[in-house]
Write an enzyme that holds these catalytic residues in place. Structure first.
Site, PDB file in Angstrom:
ATOM      1  N   LEU A 272       0.891  -1.126  -0.052  1.00  0.00           N
ATOM      2  CA  LEU A 272      -0.260   0.399   0.295  1.00  0.00           C
ATOM      3  C   LEU A 272       1.091   1.533   0.827  1.00  0.00           C
ATOM      4  CD1 LEU A 272      -2.950  -1.260   2.675  1.00  0.00           C
ATOM      5  CD2 LEU A 272      -3.068  -0.829   0.103  1.00  0.00           C
ATOM      6  N   ARG A 273       1.957   0.747  -0.603  1.00  0.00           N
ATOM      7  CA  ARG A 273       3.232   2.322  -0.226  1.00  0.00           C
ATOM      8  C   ARG A 273       2.770   3.363  -1.340  1.00  0.00           C
ATOM      9  NH1 ARG A 273       7.768  -0.869   1.525  1.00  0.00           N
ATOM     10  NH2 ARG A 273       7.601  -0.687   3.873  1.00  0.00           N
ATOM     11  N   GLY A 274       2.371   2.593  -2.853  1.00  0.00           N
ATOM     12  CA  GLY A 274       1.807   3.176  -3.777  1.00  0.00           C
ATOM     13  C   GLY A 274       1.569   3.934  -3.264  1.00  0.00           C
TER      14      GLY A 274
END
Length: 334
Positions: A272-274
């Site tokens: 979920l870093r994007g």
């Protein structure tokens, strides 16, 4: 000591400058990775932005650039508490650096001469509240890069060795640069950088002439050149400070969150870093431009620098990662 080149005088390289500005507004983005040709202004941009920012207030002699006594670590030398203003620190991390030099270690000299167990701070302490710059980051040993990324994310340096148990603030913007021809970073490390920019040598003749003209003017009469660009640098500084203050009030509609998730899923980004980086970057850009709400236009403009380095390799697609992000963003967001 020669003053850094003015940030506003850098010709072209708009994506790189945008990424630098966004990290100044939102340090929690996780730093910037700048890959590209030599001599394209990568290190110049870092030093120029740091010089453009207002000076930091700190306790005189503080090894971690602490502003308040309560922020000063207990191992710091005694101080009279005098507050001074210093330029935003930019610390260079040399290739071949040891872990002890980065994190800090036992002060051997004091241990041998005085029999005292004392901590000698490393580069992370000096970089607190500033920038840590790594040239040729792709040639740095992986375990050092891992360490730097962990500290950059947590904002704290912890040293547990040689009988020492030390922790101190280490909040800095990590900027790495390199030439892809000399090797690439592992995908796991690429993903940890918040933003990524690809820079190329300009091919437009007029642009190259203007770069030469400005650089020559800077080296021939530095004072006059700095005075000429002072107002434009001040305008960027004021906009960054205003954006920092306005950022908490920028609204993030649910539709924008859905766009972030849809775009990252379509690109095949892991984790979920994007999405988080895309949202935070768009919010910082909205604040910088004085917008009260994040729009799809903000997402479109930050998507290439927030997502291009998170793509899985596609051997059937000859387009570069930036092109793939732009193409898919246009398809999904219009």
């Amino acid at each position: 000591m020669t003053a850094p080149y003015p940030f506003s005088a850098i010709v072209g390289q708009d994506q790189m400058k945008r990424a630098m500005i966004l990290t100044a507004i939102e340090p929690g983005l996780g730093g910037v990775l700048v890959f590209g040709d030599r001599g394209t202004g990568k290190s110049t941009a870092v030093r120029a932005l740091a010089a453009l920012l207002p000076p930091i207030r700190m306790i005189e002699g503080s090894p971690t650039n602490a502003e308040r006594a309560e922020d000063s670590p207990d191992w710091a030398p005694p101080s009279d508490g005098a507050i001074v203003e210093c330029p935003t620190p930019v610390v260079d991390l040399p290739l071949g650096v040891t872990e002890d030099r980065v994190t800090g270690a036992l002060d051997i000299e004091r241990a041998l001469t005085r029999g005292e167990k004392a901590f000698e701070p490393g580069l992370l302490a000096r970089a607190n509240r500033g920038y840590l710059y790594i040239d040729e980051v792709n040639l740095l040993e992986d375990h050092i890069v891992d360490l730097l990324l962990d500290v950059a994310q947590s904002g704290e340096n912890v040293v547990e060795r040689e009988g020492l148990s030390i922790r101190h603030p280490a909040r800095f913007v990590l900027v790495g640069s390199g030439n892809p021809e000399e090797g690439e970073l592992r995908p796991q490390l690429l993903d940890r950088f918040g933003l990524s920019v690809e820079v190329r040598s300009p091919t437009d003749i007029e642009e190259r002439i203007e770069i030469i003209r400005r650089r020559d003017a800077y080296e021939t009469d530095t004072a006059a050149f700095l005075a000429h660009w002072q107002a434009e640098d001040a305008a960027i500084r004021d906009a960054i400070l205003a954006a920092r203050a306005a950022k908490p009030d920028v609204t993030t509609p649910d539709d924008i969150l859905r766009d972030c998730a849809t775009l990252c899923t379509a690109l095949g980004a892991d984790g979920l870093r994007g999405e988080l980086t895309l949202m935070r970057s768009a919010r910082a850009l909205a604040a910088y431009e004085g917008a009260a709400t994040i729009t799809r236009d903000h997402l479109r403009r930050v998507a290439p620098i927030a997502l291009s380095h998170r793509l899985r390799r596609d051997p059937l697609d000859e387009a570069g990662s930036v092109t793939r992000v732009i193409r898919l963003t246009e398809d999904l967001l219009g």
